[in-house]
Every structure is written in structure tokens, then in C-alpha cells.
Design a protein around this motif. Structure first.
Motif, PDB file in Angstrom:
ATOM      1  N   SER A 132       0.698  -1.268   0.110  1.00 48.38           N
ATOM      2  CA  SER A 132       0.267  -0.212  -0.008  1.00 48.38           C
ATOM      3  C   SER A 132       0.553   1.124  -0.235  1.00 48.38           C
ATOM      4  O   SER A 132       0.442   2.490  -1.410  1.00 48.38           O
ATOM      5  CB  SER A 132      -0.822   0.489   1.840  1.00 48.38           C
ATOM      6  OG  SER A 132      -1.708   1.407   1.023  1.00 48.38           O
ATOM      7  N   LYS A 133       1.294   1.270   0.546  1.00 50.71           N
ATOM      8  CA  LYS A 133       3.237   2.647   0.518  1.00 50.71           C
ATOM      9  C   LYS A 133       3.467   2.269  -0.433  1.00 50.71           C
ATOM     10  O   LYS A 133       3.519   4.177  -0.787  1.00 50.71           O
ATOM     11  CB  LYS A 133       4.179   2.566   2.533  1.00 50.71           C
ATOM     12  CG  LYS A 133       3.392   2.179   3.269  1.00 50.71           C
ATOM     13  CD  LYS A 133       4.516   1.721   4.296  1.00 50.71           C
ATOM     14  CE  LYS A 133       5.325   2.905   4.394  1.00 50.71           C
ATOM     15  NZ  LYS A 133       6.732   2.405   5.497  1.00 50.71           N
ATOM     16  N   SER A 134       4.075   1.318  -1.230  1.00 44.30           N
ATOM     17  CA  SER A 134       4.563   1.183  -1.922  1.00 44.30           C
ATOM     18  C   SER A 134       3.661   2.505  -3.660  1.00 44.30           C
ATOM     19  O   SER A 134       3.646   2.936  -4.007  1.00 44.30           O
ATOM     20  CB  SER A 134       5.385   0.070  -3.213  1.00 44.30           C
ATOM     21  OG  SER A 134       5.550  -0.278  -1.508  1.00 44.30           O
ATOM     22  N   GLN A 135       2.330   1.574  -3.449  1.00 42.82           N
ATOM     23  CA  GLN A 135       1.683   2.474  -4.005  1.00 42.82           C
ATOM     24  C   GLN A 135       1.009   3.524  -3.892  1.00 42.82           C
ATOM     25  O   GLN A 135       0.884   4.422  -5.056  1.00 42.82           O
ATOM     26  CB  GLN A 135      -0.167   1.821  -4.303  1.00 42.82           C
ATOM     27  CG  GLN A 135      -0.108  -0.252  -5.154  1.00 42.82           C
ATOM     28  CD  GLN A 135      -0.979  -1.186  -4.771  1.00 42.82           C
ATOM     29  OE1 GLN A 135      -1.934  -0.262  -3.451  1.00 42.82           O
ATOM     30  NE2 GLN A 135      -0.613  -1.983  -4.744  1.00 42.82           N
ATOM     31  N   ILE A 139       1.388   6.651  -6.612  1.00 44.14           N
ATOM     32  CA  ILE A 139       0.765   7.915  -7.272  1.00 44.14           C
ATOM     33  C   ILE A 139       0.885   8.658  -6.817  1.00 44.14           C
ATOM     34  O   ILE A 139       0.056  10.290  -7.410  1.00 44.14           O
ATOM     35  CB  ILE A 139      -0.943   7.389  -6.099  1.00 44.14           C
ATOM     36  CG1 ILE A 139      -1.626   6.053  -6.824  1.00 44.14           C
ATOM     37  CG2 ILE A 139      -2.012   8.381  -6.440  1.00 44.14           C
ATOM     38  CD1 ILE A 139      -2.279   5.257  -5.712  1.00 44.14           C
ATOM     39  N   SER A 140       1.479   9.212  -5.600  1.00 43.41           N
ATOM     40  CA  SER A 140       2.479  10.607  -5.317  1.00 43.41           C
ATOM     41  C   SER A 140       3.465  11.697  -6.385  1.00 43.41           C
ATOM     42  O   SER A 140       3.127  12.481  -7.326  1.00 43.41           O
ATOM     43  CB  SER A 140       2.494  10.889  -4.383  1.00 43.41           C
ATOM     44  OG  SER A 140       3.284  12.194  -3.615  1.00 43.41           O
ATOM     45  N   ARG A 146       2.301  14.485 -12.844  1.00 40.78           N
ATOM     46  CA  ARG A 146       0.627  15.852 -13.986  1.00 40.78           C
ATOM     47  C   ARG A 146       0.886  17.144 -13.690  1.00 40.78           C
ATOM     48  O   ARG A 146       0.643  17.718 -13.817  1.00 40.78           O
ATOM     49  CB  ARG A 146      -0.588  14.731 -13.433  1.00 40.78           C
ATOM     50  CG  ARG A 146       0.101  13.409 -13.991  1.00 40.78           C
ATOM     51  CD  ARG A 146      -2.166  12.760 -13.851  1.00 40.78           C
ATOM     52  NE  ARG A 146      -2.522  13.390 -13.802  1.00 40.78           N
ATOM     53  CZ  ARG A 146      -3.797  13.649 -14.676  1.00 40.78           C
ATOM     54  NH1 ARG A 146      -2.864  12.516 -16.127  1.00 40.78           N
ATOM     55  NH2 ARG A 146      -4.511  14.226 -15.339  1.00 40.78           N
ATOM     56  N   GLN A 147       1.151  17.551 -12.035  1.00 43.73           N
ATOM     57  CA  GLN A 147       0.895  19.273 -11.945  1.00 43.73           C
ATOM     58  C   GLN A 147       2.518  19.599 -12.861  1.00 43.73           C
ATOM     59  O   GLN A 147       1.732  20.579 -12.830  1.00 43.73           O
ATOM     60  CB  GLN A 147       1.397  19.243 -10.433  1.00 43.73           C
ATOM     61  CG  GLN A 147      -0.141  18.237  -9.569  1.00 43.73           C
ATOM     62  CD  GLN A 147       0.686  18.554  -7.428  1.00 43.73           C
ATOM     63  OE1 GLN A 147       1.126  19.493  -7.729  1.00 43.73           O
ATOM     64  NE2 GLN A 147      -0.759  18.188  -7.135  1.00 43.73           N
ATOM     65  N   GLN A 148       3.155  19.286 -12.707  1.00 43.71           N
ATOM     66  CA  GLN A 148       4.252  19.986 -13.798  1.00 43.71           C
ATOM     67  C   GLN A 148       3.657  19.662 -14.936  1.00 43.71           C
ATOM     68  O   GLN A 148       4.250  20.636 -15.758  1.00 43.71           O
ATOM     69  CB  GLN A 148       5.706  19.221 -13.469  1.00 43.71           C
ATOM     70  CG  GLN A 148       6.745  19.522 -13.732  1.00 43.71           C
ATOM     71  CD  GLN A 148       8.031  18.645 -13.703  1.00 43.71           C
ATOM     72  OE1 GLN A 148       8.173  17.481 -13.485  1.00 43.71           O
ATOM     73  NE2 GLN A 148       9.298  19.660 -13.495  1.00 43.71           N
ATOM     74  N   GLN A 149       3.048  18.875 -15.568  1.00 44.63           N
ATOM     75  CA  GLN A 149       2.699  18.954 -17.067  1.00 44.63           C
ATOM     76  C   GLN A 149       1.495  19.871 -17.127  1.00 44.63           C
ATOM     77  O   GLN A 149       1.613  20.798 -17.864  1.00 44.63           O
ATOM     78  CB  GLN A 149       1.829  17.582 -17.694  1.00 44.63           C
ATOM     79  CG  GLN A 149       3.416  16.149 -17.414  1.00 44.63           C
ATOM     80  CD  GLN A 149       2.800  15.386 -17.434  1.00 44.63           C
ATOM     81  OE1 GLN A 149       1.885  15.088 -17.865  1.00 44.63           O
ATOM     82  NE2 GLN A 149       3.210  14.626 -18.636  1.00 44.63           N
ATOM     83  N   ARG A 150       0.153  19.796 -16.336  1.00 45.29           N
ATOM     84  CA  ARG A 150      -0.084  21.218 -16.145  1.00 45.29           C
ATOM     85  C   ARG A 150       0.395  22.628 -16.046  1.00 45.29           C
ATOM     86  O   ARG A 150       0.240  23.805 -16.569  1.00 45.29           O
ATOM     87  CB  ARG A 150      -1.381  21.096 -15.324  1.00 45.29           C
ATOM     88  CG  ARG A 150      -2.086  19.748 -15.525  1.00 45.29           C
ATOM     89  CD  ARG A 150      -3.385  19.749 -13.876  1.00 45.29           C
ATOM     90  NE  ARG A 150      -2.889  19.876 -12.806  1.00 45.29           N
ATOM     91  CZ  ARG A 150      -3.351  18.451 -11.488  1.00 45.29           C
ATOM     92  NH1 ARG A 150      -3.366  17.668 -13.088  1.00 45.29           N
ATOM     93  NH2 ARG A 150      -2.841  18.378 -11.180  1.00 45.29           N
TER      94      ARG A 150
END
Length: 265
Positions: A132-135, A139-140, A146-150
Motif C-alpha cells: 500500500s505504501k509503495s502504491q 500515485i504521489s 501531472r501537476q508539473q505537466q499542467r
């Protein structure tokens, strides 16, 4: 030389106990890096007293040795999570193999770990927590990307030149379409660019104070500005405020019906 002989020679020293001593084999509960979760280690250990004049009774010797072995073992086990049973077993054999004194006592001890186990349900729970921590970490990372791309896309949409250049880099064989693409990006910028509002100037704010219909506020502003200008030696600016002061007086007379002063008649 057999394995037993090699083992005894490797860990023997001048204070080593008798080779034929029968060890005590116990199951020790060892703390793990996961709070309140424990390994079970199957460990055999040997005991030896290095001082002949301070030899405790045999039961005490085994208790002291067991305490020393447990402390040495937990220095290893507390570094690992519950899923690392085999790693802990191997590390324990490195740490427990040599003879070592136990605290300030004359007792020395060494040991051998045969196996390390843990509750299967707890191991499964810890493994699931690790997954779960790895996932969550993945995700983070993806969200950050994605934020950088935006941010990059917003910058391009508000800069037609850069946007057109990026488009041309991706489409070097479509040079004939550059003009149309540039116009499109220019139109997009005109639509998306935030409208700029003129900033309030200090002069405009002062004008609003000096022309307000609130006589008390206007009089206070004039008085404060006069003191400020005079404190910096700007009598010329203080004198210019007289116009607003006179206007305030005229307004007050008109409201009360008082005659205009002779010098203004």
C-alpha cells in the motif's frame, strides 16, 4: 576438517568454553521494527565463565547468558520489519557466533540461530501495508508529474511563441502550417489570459480621502497629511492642501447658511 571443527576453530578464543558443552536451545521472542510485533527465533546458546573466582551458580549463568544473547539478537531484529525473517536469521548467526561477555559479569555467551518465524497473518498484514505504501508513493509521483505537466501546459498556452516552437519541434514536417498554428495559439492566449486590473495608486487613494463627502474623514486626512509634509520640510506640499481645507470650510458654511468670508467675497 568437518563443519563442526571449522565452526569451533572460527569462533574459539583463549576464553572459549568447552567444545563438548551441551547448549541450551530456546525460542526467543524478539522485537521487530514494527511496533508490538515480534519474531520467534529458535536459538541455541553456550555459556562460559571467564573468571574462576567469581563463578555464579549454573542456573544464574544460563539466565545471564540468555539475557546477553537476547540483547544481542534484538540489536539485529529491531532493524527489520516482520517480513524479513530469513534476513534476520542470517544476521543473527553473524552477531551471535563469537563469544562475548555479558555486561559486567564474568559470564560469556555465544549462540546459533536455526530459524526465525512470525505469525503468518501478521506477516501478510505487514506485506500488504508495504504494498500500500509503495502504491501511494507511485500515485504521489504520478500526481507530481501531472501537476508539473499542467504548469508547463498553462505556461505554453499563455505564451504563443513557446507553444508554436514546441509544436514545430514535434511536427518538423509541417512547416507550412506554422502560421495557422501560431494564430490559433494567439487566439487561445487572448481567451485564457487573466484580465489585468489596474493597480490602485497612492495618489488615487489620497484623492479619494480628500474629496470624500465625509467631512470628518476629510478634515482628519488633511490634518494628518499637513503634519506629515511639514515633518519632512515640504511646506510647499502642505500649502497645496489649503485648497482642500478651504473647500471644506465653504461646504460647511453653505450647509449652515453662514456668510462667505470677506476675502472670498
Amino acid at each position: 576438517m568437518g563443519f563442526r571443527g571449522w565452526w569451533n576453530r572460527l569462533y574459539a578464543d583463549e576464553n572459549a568454553g568447552p567444545v563438548n558443552q551441551e547448549p541450551l536451545r530456546v525460542a526467543l521472542q524478539l522485537a521487530s521494527a514494527d511496533n508490538f510485533l515480534y519474531f520467534t527465533a529458535d536459538i541455541a546458546f553456550w555459556v562460559h565463565c571467564g573468571s574462576s573466582d567469581k563463578v555464579p551458580d549454573i542456573e544464574s549463568m544460563w539466565d545471564i547468558a540468555r539475557t546477553g544473547i537476547t540483547h544481542r539478537a534484538e540489536e539485529v531484529s529491531t532493524q527489520y520489519r516482520l517480513i524479513a525473517t530469513e534476513r534476520v536469521r542470517a544476521e543473527l548467526n553473524v552477531v551471535l557466533g563469537p563469544w562475548r561477555p555479558v555486561g559486567q559479569s564474568p559470564v560469556q555467551a555465544r549462540g546459533r540461530c536455526f530459524s526465525v518465524t512470525a505469525d503468518p497473518e501478521l506477516v501478510a498484514a505487514v506485506a500488504e501495508h508495504e504494498r500500500s505504501k509503495s502504491q501511494q508513493l507511485v500515485i504521489s509521483w504520478d500526481e507530481q508529474r501531472r501537476q508539473q505537466q499542467r504548469r508547463q501546459m498553462c505556461s505554453l498556452l499563455l505564451n504563443p511563441l513557446q507553444a508554436t516552437a514546441w509544436w514545430l519541434l514535434d511536427n518538423p514536417d509541417k512547416v507550412s502550417e506554422v502560421l495557422e498554428v501560431a494564430k490559433t495559439f494567439q487566439e487561445v492566449q487572448n481567451i485564457l489570459e487573466p484580465a489585468t486590473t489596474p493597480s490602485e495608486s497612492a495618489g488615487k487613494l489620497v484623492d479619494e480621502l480628500l474629496t470624500t463627502k465625509d467631512e470628518a474623514l476629510r478634515a482628519g486626512a488633511i490634518h494628518t497629511l499637513k503634519k506629515f509634509f511639514l515633518s519632512y520640510g515640504r511646506e510647499d506640499l502642505a500649502a497645496q492642501l489649503q485648497v482642500f481645507d478651504d473647500q471644506a470650510c465653504d461646504t460647511a458654511r453653505q450647509r449652515t447658511g453662514s456668510p462667505t468670508s470677506p476675502d472670498k467675497a
